[in-house]
Design an enzyme around this catalytic site. Structure first.
Site, short mmCIF file in Angstrom:
data_model
loop_
_atom_site.label_atom_id
_atom_site.label_comp_id
_atom_site.label_asym_id
_atom_site.label_seq_id
_atom_site.Cartn_x
_atom_site.Cartn_y
_atom_site.Cartn_z
N CYS A 77 0.83 -1.21 0.00
CA CYS A 77 0.00 0.00 0.00
C CYS A 77 0.87 1.26 0.00
CB CYS A 77 -1.01 -0.04 1.15
SG CYS A 77 -2.32 1.19 1.00
N HIS A 175 -3.96 -4.69 -0.21
CA HIS A 175 -3.61 -5.26 1.09
C HIS A 175 -3.73 -6.78 1.01
CE1 HIS A 175 -3.36 -1.60 3.53
NE2 HIS A 175 -4.28 -1.13 2.71
N GLU A 177 -2.99 -8.89 3.20
CA GLU A 177 -3.46 -9.42 4.49
C GLU A 177 -4.97 -9.30 4.66
OE1 GLU A 177 -2.94 -5.04 5.30
OE2 GLU A 177 -1.98 -6.53 4.01
#
Length: 194
Positions: A77, A175, A177
């Site tokens: 990011c 992202h 995650e």
């Protein structure tokens, strides 16, 4: 394997650490130059505003360290955006790893882009086992245009770089995650394939 997540006060580092633990790996959070230099792999996260994040890197000397790293480095990011030459956000000079200038999305679309979007034109082992047009999760107002280091694209008002690679440096705008199984695969590829 020694994995270090750079901790400079501008990241969603706990969620990245948990995502890595779910894959069976452990990561150390650190801003110590020697510990980062000795890691096998480095993750450079970032959430927030570019100029203040860059100021934190300068305060700790990490702005000088990161471009000299020789092991695989993954910017996430804002981390990816800071690896570019500059950002319109706060008129920020970046680390200059990727020769791209980060700019704001046009007013013709809702800014920031928040939510799921597709990635296409996948061109790296980072995306091994990831199908074209897979969905990933994004939150951003600024983007890196397409360039010679682009290894994946997304489209929001216009095509832009969803991922970049140059030498040992990788960056993803999304992202991983927060990107479900696709994100887990990409993180695992960084940890085991790259």
């Amino acid at each position: 394997m020694k994995l270090v997540i750079i901790d400079y006060g501008a990241g969603n580092i706990q969620s990245i650490k948990f995502a890595i633990q779910r894959l069976g790996f452990e990561a150390v959070l650190s801003h110590d130059a020697e510990e980062i230099r000795q890691a096998d792999k480095v993750i450079f996260p970032g959430v927030g505003e570019a100029s203040s994040a860059m100021a934190k890197l300068r305060d700790t000397g990490l702005d000088k360290l990161i471009p000299t790293l020789k092991q695989p480095v993954l910017g996430i990011c804002l981390g990816m955006q800071l690896m570019c030459s500059s950002s319109e956000e706060g008129n920020t000079t970046g680390l200059g790893i990727f020769d791209l200038d980060v700019v704001k999305f046009p007013n013709s679309v809702k800014v920031p882009q928040i939510g799921w979007n597709q990635i296409t034109e996948l061109q790296s082992d980072l995306f091994k086992g990831v199908p074209e047009r897979s969905y990933i999760y994004l939150v951003h107002s600024f983007y890196a245009p397409k360039g010679e280091d682009t290894i994946a694209e997304s489209d929001y008002a216009l095509p832009y770089s969803a991922a970049l690679q140059k030498d040992n440096f990788y960056g993803v705008q999304f992202h991983p995650e927060k990107s479900s199984e696709v994100g887990s695969t990409i993180l695992e590829n960084f940890l085991t394939v790259i």
